[in-house]
Design a protein around this motif. Structure first.
Motif, PDB file in Angstrom:
ATOM      1  N   ALA A 160       6.783   4.682 -14.690  1.00 60.13           N
ATOM      2  CA  ALA A 160       6.051   5.933 -14.474  1.00 60.13           C
ATOM      3  C   ALA A 160       5.778   6.159 -12.992  1.00 60.13           C
ATOM      4  CB  ALA A 160       4.741   5.910 -15.252  1.00 60.13           C
ATOM      5  N   THR A 161       5.537   7.415 -12.663  1.00 67.96           N
ATOM      6  CA  THR A 161       5.223   7.830 -11.302  1.00 67.96           C
ATOM      7  C   THR A 161       3.797   8.349 -11.277  1.00 67.96           C
ATOM      8  OG1 THR A 161       7.527   8.469 -10.983  1.00 67.96           O
ATOM      9  CG2 THR A 161       5.942   9.369  -9.435  1.00 67.96           C
ATOM     10  N   SER A 162       3.017   7.919 -10.303  1.00 69.57           N
ATOM     11  CA  SER A 162       1.632   8.386 -10.185  1.00 69.57           C
ATOM     12  C   SER A 162       1.602   9.810  -9.635  1.00 69.57           C
ATOM     13  CB  SER A 162       0.842   7.472  -9.247  1.00 69.57           C
ATOM     14  OG  SER A 162       1.204   7.706  -7.892  1.00 69.57           O
ATOM     15  N   ALA A 163       0.490  10.460  -9.840  1.00 72.43           N
ATOM     16  CA  ALA A 163       0.227  11.728  -9.161  1.00 72.43           C
ATOM     17  C   ALA A 163      -0.127  11.387  -7.712  1.00 72.43           C
ATOM     18  CB  ALA A 163      -0.931  12.440  -9.843  1.00 72.43           C
ATOM     19  N   PRO A 164      -0.028  12.335  -6.801  1.00 72.59           N
ATOM     20  CA  PRO A 164      -0.419  12.055  -5.415  1.00 72.59           C
ATOM     21  C   PRO A 164      -1.901  11.665  -5.346  1.00 72.59           C
ATOM     22  CG  PRO A 164       0.789  14.122  -5.544  1.00 72.59           C
ATOM     23  CD  PRO A 164       0.508  13.695  -6.947  1.00 72.59           C
ATOM     24  N   PHE A 165      -2.223  10.731  -4.461  1.00 71.19           N
ATOM     25  CA  PHE A 165      -3.611  10.306  -4.262  1.00 71.19           C
ATOM     26  C   PHE A 165      -3.806   9.917  -2.805  1.00 71.19           C
ATOM     27  CE2 PHE A 165      -1.263   6.495  -5.168  1.00 71.19           C
ATOM     28  CZ  PHE A 165      -1.840   5.513  -4.378  1.00 71.19           C
ATOM     29  N   LYS A 166      -5.074   9.876  -2.393  1.00 72.13           N
ATOM     30  CA  LYS A 166      -5.413   9.595  -1.003  1.00 72.13           C
ATOM     31  C   LYS A 166      -5.932   8.164  -0.851  1.00 72.13           C
ATOM     32  CE  LYS A 166      -8.056  11.727   2.815  1.00 72.13           C
ATOM     33  NZ  LYS A 166      -7.692  10.797   3.768  1.00 72.13           N
ATOM     34  N   SER A 167      -5.513   7.523   0.228  1.00 75.65           N
ATOM     35  CA  SER A 167      -6.061   6.218   0.617  1.00 75.65           C
ATOM     36  C   SER A 167      -6.432   6.319   2.098  1.00 75.65           C
ATOM     37  CB  SER A 167      -5.024   5.107   0.410  1.00 75.65           C
ATOM     38  OG  SER A 167      -4.112   5.067   1.490  1.00 75.65           O
ATOM     39  N   THR A 168      -6.860   5.227   2.670  1.00 76.00           N
ATOM     40  CA  THR A 168      -7.212   5.220   4.092  1.00 76.00           C
ATOM     41  C   THR A 168      -5.984   5.419   4.976  1.00 76.00           C
ATOM     42  OG1 THR A 168      -7.053   2.814   4.105  1.00 76.00           O
ATOM     43  CG2 THR A 168      -9.245   3.757   3.789  1.00 76.00           C
ATOM     44  N   HIS A 169      -4.793   5.209   4.436  1.00 72.71           N
ATOM     45  CA  HIS A 169      -3.554   5.332   5.217  1.00 72.71           C
ATOM     46  C   HIS A 169      -2.924   6.714   5.130  1.00 72.71           C
ATOM     47  CE1 HIS A 169      -3.621   1.071   6.083  1.00 72.71           C
ATOM     48  NE2 HIS A 169      -3.833   0.855   4.797  1.00 72.71           N
ATOM     49  N   GLY A 170      -3.362   7.528   4.178  1.00 73.30           N
ATOM     50  CA  GLY A 170      -2.788   8.847   3.982  1.00 73.30           C
ATOM     51  C   GLY A 170      -2.662   9.158   2.502  1.00 73.30           C
ATOM     52  N   TYR A 171      -1.641   9.927   2.161  1.00 73.83           N
ATOM     53  CA  TYR A 171      -1.409  10.346   0.775  1.00 73.83           C
ATOM     54  C   TYR A 171      -0.182   9.633   0.226  1.00 73.83           C
ATOM     55  CZ  TYR A 171      -4.758  13.950   1.932  1.00 73.83           C
ATOM     56  OH  TYR A 171      -5.902  14.599   2.321  1.00 73.83           O
ATOM     57  N   HIS A 172      -0.295   9.168  -1.013  1.00 72.06           N
ATOM     58  CA  HIS A 172       0.762   8.351  -1.633  1.00 72.06           C
ATOM     59  C   HIS A 172       1.194   8.917  -2.977  1.00 72.06           C
ATOM     60  CE1 HIS A 172      -0.294   4.766   0.873  1.00 72.06           C
ATOM     61  NE2 HIS A 172      -1.515   5.262   0.763  1.00 72.06           N
ATOM     62  N   ILE A 173       2.401   8.533  -3.356  1.00 73.04           N
ATOM     63  CA  ILE A 173       2.913   8.622  -4.727  1.00 73.04           C
ATOM     64  C   ILE A 173       3.526   7.250  -4.988  1.00 73.04           C
ATOM     65  CG2 ILE A 173       4.539   9.708  -6.323  1.00 73.04           C
ATOM     66  CD1 ILE A 173       4.588  12.132  -4.366  1.00 73.04           C
ATOM     67  N   ILE A 174       3.244   6.678  -6.146  1.00 72.39           N
ATOM     68  CA  ILE A 174       3.760   5.347  -6.482  1.00 72.39           C
ATOM     69  C   ILE A 174       4.653   5.421  -7.711  1.00 72.39           C
ATOM     70  CG2 ILE A 174       3.136   3.034  -7.328  1.00 72.39           C
ATOM     71  CD1 ILE A 174       0.580   3.217  -5.709  1.00 72.39           C
ATOM     72  N   LEU A 175       5.762   4.694  -7.662  1.00 74.54           N
ATOM     73  CA  LEU A 175       6.612   4.463  -8.828  1.00 74.54           C
ATOM     74  C   LEU A 175       6.485   2.977  -9.153  1.00 74.54           C
ATOM     75  CD1 LEU A 175       8.905   5.138 -10.897  1.00 74.54           C
ATOM     76  CD2 LEU A 175      10.500   4.464  -9.101  1.00 74.54           C
ATOM     77  N   CYS A 176       5.982   2.659 -10.343  1.00 77.22           N
ATOM     78  CA  CYS A 176       5.859   1.259 -10.772  1.00 77.22           C
ATOM     79  C   CYS A 176       7.183   0.835 -11.407  1.00 77.22           C
ATOM     80  CB  CYS A 176       4.722   1.109 -11.769  1.00 77.22           C
ATOM     81  SG  CYS A 176       4.530  -0.585 -12.375  1.00 77.22           S
ATOM     82  N   GLU A 177       7.784  -0.217 -10.854  1.00 80.13           N
ATOM     83  CA  GLU A 177       9.072  -0.693 -11.365  1.00 80.13           C
ATOM     84  C   GLU A 177       8.967  -1.946 -12.220  1.00 80.13           C
ATOM     85  OE1 GLU A 177      12.709   0.328  -8.771  1.00 80.13           O
ATOM     86  OE2 GLU A 177      11.260  -0.621  -7.428  1.00 80.13           O
ATOM     87  N   GLY A 178       7.855  -2.653 -12.152  1.00 78.53           N
ATOM     88  CA  GLY A 178       7.721  -3.862 -12.959  1.00 78.53           C
ATOM     89  C   GLY A 178       6.367  -4.506 -12.788  1.00 78.53           C
ATOM     90  N   ARG A 179       6.050  -5.427 -13.682  1.00 79.77           N
ATOM     91  CA  ARG A 179       4.809  -6.197 -13.620  1.00 79.77           C
ATOM     92  C   ARG A 179       5.058  -7.565 -14.208  1.00 79.77           C
ATOM     93  NH1 ARG A 179       0.741  -3.460 -14.157  1.00 79.77           N
ATOM     94  NH2 ARG A 179       1.417  -1.339 -14.022  1.00 79.77           N
ATOM     95  N   LYS A 180       4.383  -8.562 -13.651  1.00 75.08           N
ATOM     96  CA  LYS A 180       4.514  -9.923 -14.159  1.00 75.08           C
ATOM     97  C   LYS A 180       3.268 -10.723 -13.812  1.00 75.08           C
ATOM     98  CE  LYS A 180       6.962 -11.673 -10.064  1.00 75.08           C
ATOM     99  NZ  LYS A 180       8.202 -12.267  -9.543  1.00 75.08           N
ATOM    100  N   ASN A 181       3.122 -11.858 -14.489  1.00 77.37           N
ATOM    101  CA  ASN A 181       1.976 -12.751 -14.223  1.00 77.37           C
ATOM    102  C   ASN A 181       2.356 -13.871 -13.303  1.00 77.37           C
ATOM    103  OD1 ASN A 181       0.042 -11.391 -15.677  1.00 77.37           O
ATOM    104  ND2 ASN A 181       0.756 -12.289 -17.583  1.00 77.37           N
TER     105      ASN A 181
END
Length: 145
Positions: free
Chosen positions: A124-145
């Protein structure tokens, strides 16, 4: 959750403490093994790509490009296509690599970036959001422990 709610009868015959605990976890969005039913779980690493822009207008342009291509149809953005948009729009050095951040552990990224990265479903792709570095969009490609 109070102490009394744990001792209440779970309502079904033959259910022991284990089944009641499973019911409780299900009500909190968790499935067997401590992973949430939405697939987010308690993973410790995420593999992600992102687009970073200083100006909100530019990140909105990038998001519109993703929406027009895939998101408006309910499709997931393929990593290669997200990478093309990242190369074109991202102002982060990772933009040259299609926004690829590789695998990173919980605690490495700051505040909202980490929250969004670890709460976005794989693919999934996130909606745009703000952080201290600017504005981002994230695509999550995987997760693991």
């Amino acid at each position: 959750m109070g102490r009394d709610s744990k001792s209440k009868d779970s309502g079904g015959k033959g259910k022991g403490k284990q089944a009641a605990a499973s019911d409780e976890n299900a009500s909190k969005g968790k499935a067997k093994g401590g992973k949430s039913s939405d697939g987010l779980g308690t993973c410790t690493y995420v593999k992600a790509r992102h687009i970073l822009c200083e100006k909100q207008g530019k990140i909105n342009e990038a998001y519109k490009k993703l929406q027009d291509g895939w998101l408006s149809n309910g499709d997931k953005v393929p990593p290669a296509e997200f990478a093309k948009v990242a190369t074109e729009y991202s102002e982060c050095p990772s933009g040259k690599k299609g926004g690829d951040l590789g695998w990173f552990p919980r605690g490495k990224m700051a505040g909202p970036f980490q929250d969004v990265a670890f709460n976005t479903l794989v693919g999934a792709t996130s909606a745009p959001f703000k952080s201290t570095h600017g504005y981002h969009i994230i695509l999550c490609e995987g997760r693991k422990n």
